[in-house]
Design a protein around this motif. Structure first.
Motif, PDB file in Angstrom:
ATOM      1  N   THR A 249      19.960  47.614  36.851  1.00 17.25           N
ATOM      2  CA  THR A 249      20.831  46.523  36.430  1.00 17.25           C
ATOM      3  C   THR A 249      20.012  45.561  35.576  1.00 17.25           C
ATOM      4  O   THR A 249      18.783  45.607  35.568  1.00 17.25           O
ATOM      5  N   ALA A 250      20.698  44.672  34.840  1.00 17.73           N
ATOM      6  CA  ALA A 250      20.027  43.735  33.938  1.00 17.73           C
ATOM      7  C   ALA A 250      20.425  42.309  34.300  1.00 17.73           C
ATOM      8  O   ALA A 250      21.610  41.994  34.431  1.00 17.73           O
ATOM      9  N   LEU A 251      19.400  41.453  34.467  1.00 15.52           N
ATOM     10  CA  LEU A 251      19.594  40.055  34.849  1.00 15.52           C
ATOM     11  C   LEU A 251      18.541  39.197  34.143  1.00 15.52           C
ATOM     12  O   LEU A 251      17.571  39.729  33.607  1.00 15.52           O
ATOM     13  N   PRO A 252      18.706  37.859  34.162  1.00 13.15           N
ATOM     14  CA  PRO A 252      17.654  37.015  33.585  1.00 13.15           C
ATOM     15  C   PRO A 252      16.359  37.170  34.367  1.00 13.15           C
ATOM     16  O   PRO A 252      16.371  37.262  35.606  1.00 13.15           O
ATOM     17  N   LEU A 253      15.236  37.192  33.659  1.00 13.62           N
ATOM     18  CA  LEU A 253      13.933  37.460  34.275  1.00 13.62           C
ATOM     19  C   LEU A 253      13.590  36.482  35.407  1.00 13.62           C
ATOM     20  O   LEU A 253      13.161  36.927  36.483  1.00 13.62           O
ATOM     21  N   PRO A 254      13.747  35.160  35.250  1.00 14.72           N
ATOM     22  CA  PRO A 254      13.368  34.259  36.360  1.00 14.72           C
ATOM     23  C   PRO A 254      14.153  34.528  37.635  1.00 14.72           C
ATOM     24  O   PRO A 254      13.605  34.440  38.732  1.00 14.72           O
ATOM     25  N   LEU A 255      15.438  34.851  37.511  1.00 15.45           N
ATOM     26  CA  LEU A 255      16.245  35.167  38.689  1.00 15.45           C
ATOM     27  C   LEU A 255      15.850  36.508  39.276  1.00 15.45           C
ATOM     28  O   LEU A 255      15.678  36.655  40.492  1.00 15.45           O
ATOM     29  N   ALA A 256      15.691  37.518  38.416  1.00 17.05           N
ATOM     30  CA  ALA A 256      15.378  38.867  38.887  1.00 17.05           C
ATOM     31  C   ALA A 256      14.074  38.912  39.656  1.00 17.05           C
ATOM     32  O   ALA A 256      13.919  39.688  40.603  1.00 17.05           O
ATOM     33  N   ALA A 257      13.127  38.065  39.267  1.00 15.20           N
ATOM     34  CA  ALA A 257      11.814  38.086  39.907  1.00 15.20           C
ATOM     35  C   ALA A 257      11.834  37.542  41.326  1.00 15.20           C
ATOM     36  O   ALA A 257      10.840  37.645  42.047  1.00 15.20           O
ATOM     37  N   THR A 258      12.962  36.969  41.760  1.00 11.50           N
ATOM     38  CA  THR A 258      13.023  36.376  43.105  1.00 11.50           C
ATOM     39  C   THR A 258      13.466  37.367  44.173  1.00 11.50           C
ATOM     40  O   THR A 258      13.411  37.044  45.361  1.00 11.50           O
ATOM     41  N   PHE A 259      13.909  38.556  43.790  1.00  7.89           N
ATOM     42  CA  PHE A 259      14.458  39.497  44.770  1.00  7.89           C
ATOM     43  C   PHE A 259      13.375  40.410  45.327  1.00  7.89           C
ATOM     44  O   PHE A 259      12.551  40.939  44.565  1.00  7.89           O
ATOM     45  N   PRO A 260      13.353  40.637  46.647  1.00  8.67           N
ATOM     46  CA  PRO A 260      12.354  41.541  47.233  1.00  8.67           C
ATOM     47  C   PRO A 260      12.708  43.004  46.967  1.00  8.67           C
ATOM     48  O   PRO A 260      13.871  43.349  46.788  1.00  8.67           O
ATOM     49  N   GLY A 261      11.676  43.839  46.921  1.00  5.36           N
ATOM     50  CA  GLY A 261      11.881  45.279  46.819  1.00  5.36           C
ATOM     51  C   GLY A 261      12.168  45.789  45.428  1.00  5.36           C
ATOM     52  O   GLY A 261      12.448  46.977  45.251  1.00  5.36           O
ATOM     53  N   ILE A 262      12.126  44.905  44.426  1.00  4.88           N
ATOM     54  CA  ILE A 262      12.391  45.336  43.056  1.00  4.88           C
ATOM     55  C   ILE A 262      11.325  44.748  42.135  1.00  4.88           C
ATOM     56  O   ILE A 262      10.639  43.787  42.479  1.00  4.88           O
ATOM     57  N   THR A 263      11.225  45.339  40.943  1.00  2.00           N
ATOM     58  CA  THR A 263      10.343  44.827  39.899  1.00  2.00           C
ATOM     59  C   THR A 263      11.191  44.552  38.664  1.00  2.00           C
ATOM     60  O   THR A 263      11.974  45.406  38.234  1.00  2.00           O
ATOM     61  N   ALA A 264      11.051  43.360  38.106  1.00  3.18           N
ATOM     62  CA  ALA A 264      11.785  42.972  36.911  1.00  3.18           C
ATOM     63  C   ALA A 264      10.895  43.148  35.688  1.00  3.18           C
ATOM     64  O   ALA A 264       9.810  42.574  35.616  1.00  3.18           O
ATOM     65  N   VAL A 265      11.345  43.968  34.736  1.00  5.88           N
ATOM     66  CA  VAL A 265      10.567  44.253  33.529  1.00  5.88           C
ATOM     67  C   VAL A 265      11.310  43.683  32.321  1.00  5.88           C
ATOM     68  O   VAL A 265      12.479  44.014  32.101  1.00  5.88           O
ATOM     69  N   PRO A 266      10.674  42.814  31.539  1.00  7.98           N
ATOM     70  CA  PRO A 266      11.358  42.204  30.385  1.00  7.98           C
ATOM     71  C   PRO A 266      11.827  43.240  29.373  1.00  7.98           C
ATOM     72  O   PRO A 266      11.187  44.279  29.173  1.00  7.98           O
ATOM     73  N   VAL A 267      12.949  42.928  28.715  1.00  7.33           N
ATOM     74  CA  VAL A 267      13.486  43.777  27.650  1.00  7.33           C
ATOM     75  C   VAL A 267      12.823  43.396  26.338  1.00  7.33           C
ATOM     76  O   VAL A 267      12.846  42.235  25.925  1.00  7.33           O
ATOM     77  N   GLU A 268      12.210  44.399  25.686  1.00  4.96           N
ATOM     78  CA  GLU A 268      11.540  44.177  24.402  1.00  4.96           C
ATOM     79  C   GLU A 268      12.495  44.398  23.235  1.00  4.96           C
ATOM     80  O   GLU A 268      12.515  43.618  22.271  1.00  4.96           O
ATOM     81  N   GLU A 269      13.270  45.473  23.278  1.00  8.56           N
ATOM     82  CA  GLU A 269      14.210  45.807  22.214  1.00  8.56           C
ATOM     83  C   GLU A 269      15.512  46.280  22.847  1.00  8.56           C
ATOM     84  O   GLU A 269      15.494  46.961  23.887  1.00  8.56           O
ATOM     85  N   PRO A 270      16.656  45.926  22.193  1.00  5.65           N
ATOM     86  CA  PRO A 270      16.798  45.002  21.067  1.00  5.65           C
ATOM     87  C   PRO A 270      16.472  43.567  21.479  1.00  5.65           C
ATOM     88  O   PRO A 270      16.352  43.280  22.672  1.00  5.65           O
ATOM     89  N   ARG A 271      16.315  42.689  20.493  1.00  6.68           N
ATOM     90  CA  ARG A 271      15.967  41.295  20.778  1.00  6.68           C
ATOM     91  C   ARG A 271      17.194  40.597  21.359  1.00  6.68           C
ATOM     92  O   ARG A 271      18.132  40.241  20.657  1.00  6.68           O
ATOM     93  N   LEU A 272      17.147  40.407  22.670  1.00  9.07           N
ATOM     94  CA  LEU A 272      18.252  39.782  23.384  1.00  9.07           C
ATOM     95  C   LEU A 272      17.715  38.717  24.330  1.00  9.07           C
ATOM     96  O   LEU A 272      16.576  38.817  24.795  1.00  9.07           O
ATOM     97  N   VAL A 273      18.537  37.728  24.611  1.00  3.66           N
ATOM     98  CA  VAL A 273      18.209  36.738  25.636  1.00  3.66           C
ATOM     99  C   VAL A 273      19.398  36.635  26.585  1.00  3.66           C
ATOM    100  O   VAL A 273      20.532  36.983  26.238  1.00  3.66           O
TER     101      VAL A 273
END
Length: 303
Positions: A249-273
């Motif tokens: 699934t895709a979520l904002p990085l600061p929020l995604a980083a708060t969940f246990p048991g998962i790793t949040a990896v930033p999206v490089e392409e396409p350029r999205l926020v």
């Protein structure tokens, strides 16, 4: 002629098609089945066209065309009534804030706390809703302010439907991330390209995460097919499904980083926020305007 159409008849028409039944529409609207039949007959006479097949209930070509307009027409009418009801604003200090789940950030919570301190706010309510419902609640005065999130190119506005006289502004832009189970091979990467993940297993969670149809649109692909569907506004439940390797699934990085048991990896392409926008009517209540002023604009630090 459309301008002379009785809105009660139009609401009945929409209800019949939504329920695919005259009797169920009557029950939902509090009418008798005979009254519903009379409403449909009157609407067909007004427009000079047969709108519904009766057995089974289904729209005719004219009914299909009317249904393309009816929900937006009714929502605009409700929004107009709500806008008039706001004048004059002599109500006690009350506030209802509607948010899509990922739009309720610490900065928004801090703004609410500041509002409580600065005013004699008698009652405050925060509603977590699907994105489409946030806009509807603001337009129809069920909410005084709305916060809705989505993905866009940097500094671009969100593609929101034009359903009424509303004002929007950016409240936040954050990096977008893909959530992986902690042991996933791609969880070790510093960044990912969405186009490399079109054939991965995904969770369809349009009320909470970035909708998969939005990912298909920005990547111009028919991929991003769901393995499982998640409905509702429970972000922690969605993260638990990802941690159990049921899909990405895709979520904002600061929020995604708060969940246990998962790793949040930033999206490089396409350029999205991941972008959050504040929504209110052209004439917000005084309390709503105070809160809007306290929610930082994109690029401003929370005070």
């Amino acid at each position: 002629m459309l301008m002379s159409m009785d809105t009660h008849l139009l609401r009945t028409f929409v209800a019949v098609l939504e329920h695919r039944s005259f009797s169920r529409a009557a029950s939902a609207l509090g009418y008798t089945q005979s009254a519903v039949s009379q409403h449909i007959a009157a609407l067909e006479a007004d427009l000079g066209a047969r709108l519904l097949e009766r057995r089974p209930v289904a729209p005719t070509p004219a009914g299909t065309r009317l249904m393309e307009h009816a929900p937006a027409l009714l929502l605009r009418l409700d929004a107009a009534r709500a806008d008039i009801a706001r004048l004059p604003d002599a109500r006690p200090a009350r506030l209802t804030l509607a948010c899509s789940p990922a739009a309720l950030t610490p900065a928004v919570a801090q703004a609410l706390a500041q509002l409580h301190t600065a005013t004699r706010l008698l009652d405050a309510e925060v509603r977590l809703l699907a994105r489409e419902s946030v806009l509807e609640d603001v337009l129809t005065a069920r909410a005084d302010l709305g916060l809705v999130d989505g993905v866009a190119a940097p500094s671009d506005p969100l593609p929101l439907p034009d359903l009424g006289p509303t004002t929007t502004r950016a409240a936040a832009e954050q990096p977008l991330a893909v959530l992986f189970p902690a042991g996933h091979p791609l969880a070790r990467r510093r960044s990912v390209r969405l186009t490399d993940l079109t054939q991965a297993r995904w969770i369809d969670a349009p009320d909470t995460a970035v909708p998969l149809d939005r990912l298909r649109a920005v990547c111009r692909t028919d991929g991003f097919r769901p393995r499982i569907r998640h409905r509702g506004t429970d972000l922690h439940g969605l993260a638990s499904l990802t941690a159990a390797d049921l899909g990405l699934t895709a979520l904002p990085l600061p929020l995604a980083a708060t969940f246990p048991g998962i790793t949040a990896v930033p999206v490089e392409e396409p350029r999205l926020v991941h972008r959050t926008e504040l929504i209110h009517t052209a004439h917000p209540t005084a309390t709503a305007q105070q809160l809007a002023d306290l929610i930082p604009r994109h690029g401003e630090a929370a005070s």
